[in-house]
Design an enzyme around this catalytic site. Structure first.
Site, PDB file in Angstrom:
ATOM      1  N   ARG A 214       0.803  -1.225   0.000  1.00 46.63           N
ATOM      2  CA  ARG A 214       0.000   0.000   0.000  1.00 46.63           C
ATOM      3  C   ARG A 214       0.837   1.276   0.000  1.00 46.63           C
ATOM      4  O   ARG A 214       0.320   2.366  -0.224  1.00 46.63           O
ATOM      5  CB  ARG A 214      -0.962  -0.009   1.201  1.00 46.63           C
ATOM      6  CG  ARG A 214      -2.119  -0.982   1.027  1.00 46.63           C
ATOM      7  CD  ARG A 214      -2.882  -1.193   2.314  1.00 46.63           C
ATOM      8  NE  ARG A 214      -2.173  -2.063   3.250  1.00 46.63           N
ATOM      9  CZ  ARG A 214      -2.554  -2.291   4.500  1.00 46.63           C
ATOM     10  NH1 ARG A 214      -3.606  -1.675   4.988  1.00 46.63           N
ATOM     11  NH2 ARG A 214      -1.863  -3.101   5.278  1.00 46.63           N
TER      12      ARG A 214
ATOM     13  N   GLU B  35      -9.522  -9.972  13.260  1.00 45.45           N
ATOM     14  CA  GLU B  35      -9.054  -9.055  12.232  1.00 45.45           C
ATOM     15  C   GLU B  35     -10.233  -8.327  11.614  1.00 45.45           C
ATOM     16  O   GLU B  35     -11.341  -8.874  11.533  1.00 45.45           O
ATOM     17  CB  GLU B  35      -8.296  -9.830  11.145  1.00 45.45           C
ATOM     18  CG  GLU B  35      -6.949 -10.346  11.597  1.00 45.45           C
ATOM     19  CD  GLU B  35      -6.077  -9.254  12.181  1.00 45.45           C
ATOM     20  OE1 GLU B  35      -5.712  -8.321  11.436  1.00 45.45           O
ATOM     21  OE2 GLU B  35      -5.767  -9.309  13.381  1.00 45.45           O
TER      22      GLU B  35
ATOM     23  N   ASN C 163       1.032   1.931   7.013  1.00 43.82           N
ATOM     24  CA  ASN C 163       0.789   1.067   5.850  1.00 43.82           C
ATOM     25  C   ASN C 163       0.661   1.865   4.565  1.00 43.82           C
ATOM     26  O   ASN C 163       0.782   1.331   3.483  1.00 43.82           O
ATOM     27  CB  ASN C 163      -0.496   0.254   6.047  1.00 43.82           C
ATOM     28  CG  ASN C 163      -0.408  -0.610   7.295  1.00 43.82           C
ATOM     29  OD1 ASN C 163       0.454  -1.467   7.407  1.00 43.82           O
ATOM     30  ND2 ASN C 163      -1.295  -0.361   8.247  1.00 43.82           N
TER      31      ASN C 163
ATOM     32  N   TYR D 114      33.377  30.872  -4.225  1.00 42.95           N
ATOM     33  CA  TYR D 114      33.465  29.421  -4.126  1.00 42.95           C
ATOM     34  C   TYR D 114      34.807  29.064  -3.487  1.00 42.95           C
ATOM     35  O   TYR D 114      35.867  29.427  -4.009  1.00 42.95           O
ATOM     36  CB  TYR D 114      33.363  28.752  -5.510  1.00 42.95           C
ATOM     37  CG  TYR D 114      33.661  27.269  -5.399  1.00 42.95           C
ATOM     38  CD1 TYR D 114      32.826  26.437  -4.640  1.00 42.95           C
ATOM     39  CD2 TYR D 114      34.793  26.714  -5.995  1.00 42.95           C
ATOM     40  CE1 TYR D 114      33.119  25.094  -4.488  1.00 42.95           C
ATOM     41  CE2 TYR D 114      35.078  25.359  -5.850  1.00 42.95           C
ATOM     42  CZ  TYR D 114      34.244  24.553  -5.088  1.00 42.95           C
ATOM     43  OH  TYR D 114      34.522  23.228  -4.923  1.00 42.95           O
TER      44      TYR D 114
ATOM     45  N   ALA E  56      42.820  42.850  -6.637  1.00 41.03           N
ATOM     46  CA  ALA E  56      41.533  42.427  -7.210  1.00 41.03           C
ATOM     47  C   ALA E  56      41.722  41.987  -8.653  1.00 41.03           C
ATOM     48  O   ALA E  56      42.555  42.528  -9.386  1.00 41.03           O
ATOM     49  CB  ALA E  56      40.533  43.578  -7.135  1.00 41.03           C
TER      50      ALA E  56
HETATM   51  C1  UD1 Z   1      -1.628  -6.649  12.136  1.00 40.20           C
HETATM   52  C2  UD1 Z   1      -2.450  -7.483  13.137  1.00 40.20           C
HETATM   53  C3  UD1 Z   1      -3.629  -6.654  13.589  1.00 40.20           C
HETATM   54  C4  UD1 Z   1      -3.162  -5.343  14.180  1.00 40.20           C
HETATM   55  C5  UD1 Z   1      -2.260  -4.588  13.195  1.00 40.20           C
HETATM   56  C6  UD1 Z   1      -1.634  -3.400  13.911  1.00 40.20           C
HETATM   57  C7  UD1 Z   1      -2.279  -9.862  12.571  1.00 40.20           C
HETATM   58  C8  UD1 Z   1      -2.979 -11.009  11.931  1.00 40.20           C
HETATM   59  N1  UD1 Z   1      -2.907  -8.671  12.508  1.00 40.20           N
HETATM   60  O1  UD1 Z   1      -2.437  -6.412  11.003  1.00 40.20           O
HETATM   61  O2  UD1 Z   1      -4.382  -7.378  14.553  1.00 40.20           O
HETATM   62  O3  UD1 Z   1      -4.250  -4.536  14.535  1.00 40.20           O
HETATM   63  O4  UD1 Z   1      -1.203  -5.444  12.743  1.00 40.20           O
HETATM   64  O5  UD1 Z   1      -0.824  -2.634  13.055  1.00 40.20           O
HETATM   65  O6  UD1 Z   1      -1.219 -10.044  13.102  1.00 40.20           O
HETATM   66  N2  UD1 Z   1       4.622  -9.519   8.359  1.00 40.20           N
HETATM   67  C9  UD1 Z   1       5.606 -10.439   8.102  1.00 40.20           C
HETATM   68  N3  UD1 Z   1       5.299 -11.589   7.462  1.00 40.20           N
HETATM   69  C10 UD1 Z   1       4.044 -11.882   7.077  1.00 40.20           C
HETATM   70  C11 UD1 Z   1       3.028 -10.948   7.349  1.00 40.20           C
HETATM   71  C12 UD1 Z   1       3.340  -9.770   8.002  1.00 40.20           C
HETATM   72  O7  UD1 Z   1       6.768 -10.222   8.447  1.00 40.20           O
HETATM   73  O8  UD1 Z   1       3.856 -12.959   6.501  1.00 40.20           O
HETATM   74  C13 UD1 Z   1       4.963  -8.285   9.064  1.00 40.20           C
HETATM   75  C14 UD1 Z   1       4.705  -7.046   8.235  1.00 40.20           C
HETATM   76  O9  UD1 Z   1       5.874  -6.671   7.517  1.00 40.20           O
HETATM   77  C15 UD1 Z   1       4.354  -6.006   9.292  1.00 40.20           C
HETATM   78  C16 UD1 Z   1       3.745  -6.822  10.409  1.00 40.20           C
HETATM   79  O10 UD1 Z   1       4.135  -8.172  10.183  1.00 40.20           O
HETATM   80  O11 UD1 Z   1       5.529  -5.380   9.773  1.00 40.20           O
HETATM   81  C17 UD1 Z   1       2.231  -6.719  10.417  1.00 40.20           C
HETATM   82  O12 UD1 Z   1       1.741  -7.209   9.176  1.00 40.20           O
HETATM   83  P1  UD1 Z   1       0.595  -6.454   8.374  1.00 40.20           P
HETATM   84  O13 UD1 Z   1       0.304  -7.213   7.141  1.00 40.20           O
HETATM   85  O14 UD1 Z   1       0.921  -5.016   8.234  1.00 40.20           O
HETATM   86  O15 UD1 Z   1      -0.599  -6.685   9.400  1.00 40.20           O
HETATM   87  P2  UD1 Z   1      -1.881  -5.837   9.584  1.00 40.20           P
HETATM   88  O16 UD1 Z   1      -2.886  -6.222   8.562  1.00 40.20           O
HETATM   89  O17 UD1 Z   1      -1.521  -4.408   9.705  1.00 40.20           O
HETATM   90 CA    CA Z   2       0.480  -3.173   9.490  1.00 37.82          CA
END
Ligand code: UD1
Ligand code: CA
Length: 464
Positions: A18, A157, A230, A368, A425
């Site tokens: 995003r 979620e 995000n 300069y 100068a």
């Molecule tokens: C997540 C939480 C949600 C919370 C929100 C807060 C879950 C299922 N959901 O949602 O409850 O309110 O954060 O900001 O945990 N990431 C990985 N590997 C993956 C997926 C994600 O490393 O396979 C990392 C992402 O880079 C990110 C973090 O985990 O830093 C959160 O992932 P993201 O997809 O942003 O979760 P949200 O939908 O924001």
């Molecule tokens: Ca997030």
């Protein structure tokens, strides 16, 4: 607090779709500093162990930035936050104590808050604690569902939530503290049976709860700490929240900031008492500003050390030092590697690069100065150019103390001008100028008397 029994896992493998960016999300900057650096700093407050960073495919840039400040786990397939943590599990297997889980995209959380969350977990004997807060607009976040008596029930979620659940405004921050044994024993039970087909880390909490373990919620008053980034809009919101915090900190320490909304100070900057900052200043990197300085509008100062009682106006200073009582600008450009002494004047449209300028020297207009060492109390006239480049390499120029360099002089490097010299100068100086000498290097003036009227007559005859 013992913090070597606390480990930290940072989830940062997401693509950050995003953001619509070529740059990995966690390297986007908040107040001039990559987001991930805030999270690493938070981690260092709760744990003496190197944090374990879960990174995605092709995150070489992230590794290049963080270097040896973390251990890395690659999550080749992005199967959800539960899967991300599972990838990191080998690092904590066999360890006793607690693991704090953070996300790379929540830079606003304070280290002190994380520390309190760990203490809350330990003191309450919880198997797991989720950080939460109430927000005005919970859209997109996981909601904290509590039981009738207010205890933790589960996290749902946004995409899996019912209309009624979506009206709940207490959100999951995606920051947790787990007992290591509890976390490890439940990761295997996760399923991906949900709207996104992902393994949700949030489900671990319900699994533990259903086993009879106790789960806590650490709800913060200040919801700004848990905001996630995000989108570019959220990035700008995070920037503005962090900016306010930083500016308030400096104001509490005795710095006047005339308009905090338009003053951009990185968290790595120090500022002395009674310094006054006008709108439009951008202070970044490892910068330190002394006491009683005045930063008039529109400066950018990066990785530089500025002394006391310095004034700067509408200027750029990069990777350089500036002594006490010096005035810079308006419209000066001080480039990397410069060391400007005390009580110097660098005036309008002056560019300084990789040069040392002695105390009391004045370079007031349109010059300069590149690759030069200039002594004390030198006067560099308007339009002087230090000619440092021959088309192949850069050369240095040395100017001694008390030299007077007249207007529009070219000093062709490499060349040395000794102490107490005077350069006429308009001279182009290519050779050594010894102490006490006057150097003139320009053609002699010739006056042709009556030339103008003679020419006028000649032109008039040609017309007839
Ligand atoms: C997540 C939480 C949600 C919370 C929100 C807060 C879950 C299922 N959901 O949602 O409850 O309110 O954060 O900001 O945990 N990431 C990985 N590997 C993956 C997926 C994600 O490393 O396979 C990392 C992402 O880079 C990110 C973090 O985990 O830093 C959160 O992932 P993201 O997809 O942003 O979760 P949200 O939908 O924001
Ligand atoms: Ca997030």
């Amino acid at each position: 607090m013992l913090s070597n029994d606390v480990y930290v896992i940072i989830m940062a493998a997401g693509e950050g779709t995003r953001m619509k960016s070529q740059l990995p999300k966690v390297l986007h900057r908040v107040c001039g500093r990559p987001m991930i650096d805030y999270v690493l700093e938070g981690a260092s407050v709760v744990s003496d162990n190197l944090p374990i960073l879960v990174i995605g495919h092709g995150s070489d840039e992230v590794v290049a930035h963080i270097g040896d400040r973390a251990l890395y786990v690659k999550q080749e397939e992005r199967l959800g936050t539960g899967h991300a943590v599972k990838m990191a599990a080998p690092y904590i297997e066999g360890k006793e104590g607690y693991v704090v889980i953070l996300a790379g995209d929540t830079p606003l959380v304070r280290g002190e808050t994380l520390k309190s969350m760990v203490e809350y977990t330990k003191d309450g004997n919880y198997s797991a604690v989720a950080l939460s807060a109430k927000v005005d607009d919970a859209t997109g976040y996981g909601r904290i569902i509590r039981t009738a008596n207010g205890d933790f029930d589960r996290i749902v979620e946004h995409r899996d939530a019912t209309q009624a659940e979506r009206r709940i405004n207490e959100i999951n921050a995606s920051m947790y503290c787990f007992r290591i044994d509890s976390l490890l024993s439940s990761l295997g039970s996760l399923s991906s049976d949900n709207a996104q087909g992902e393994y949700y880390l949030t489900d671990v909490l319900s699994i533990l709860k259903n086993r009879g373990e106790s789960i806590g919620i650490y709800c913060l008053d200040d919801y700004t700490e848990i905001l996630g980034v995000n989108t570019r809009k959220q990035l700008s919101d995070a920037d503005s929240i962090m900016r306010n915090r930083i500016n308030e900190y400096h104001m509490e320490n005795g710095v006047t900031i005339i308009d905090p909304q338009t003053t951009y100070i990185s968290p790595t900057v120090n500022i002395g008492q009674d310094t006054i900052i006008y709108p439009g200043n951008v202070l970044e990197g490892n910068t330190s500003i002394g006491k009683s300085c005045i930063l008039y509008s529109n400066n950018r100062i990066y990785d530089s050390t500025i002394g006391d009682e310095v004034t700067v106006e509408s200027s750029v200073i990069l990777e350089s030092t500036v002594g006490d009582g010096t005035n810079i600008g308006p419209f000066a450009y001080v480039r990397p590697g410069s060391a400007i002494g005390d009580n110097v004047k660098i005036g309008d449209f002056v560019e300084i690069k990789n040069s040392q300028i002695g105390a009391g020297t004045k370079i007031s207009h349109l010059s300069y100065v590149g690759d030069a060492t200039i002594g004390q109390n030198v006067n560099v006239g308007g339009g002087v150019i230090f000619v440092n480049y021959d088309g192949y390499v850069k050369h240095r120029t040395n100017v001694g103390d008390n030299a007077f360099i007249g207007c529009n002089v070219n000093l062709i490097a490499p060349v040395t001008v000794d102490d107490n010299t005077f350069i006429a100068a308009g001279s182009t100086i290519t050779e050594y100028v010894p102490e006490d000498a006057l150097a003139i290097a320009r053609s002699k003036q010739i006056n042709k008397e009556g030339w103008v009227s003679k020419r006028r007559e000649k032109k008039a005859q040609e017309k007839d």
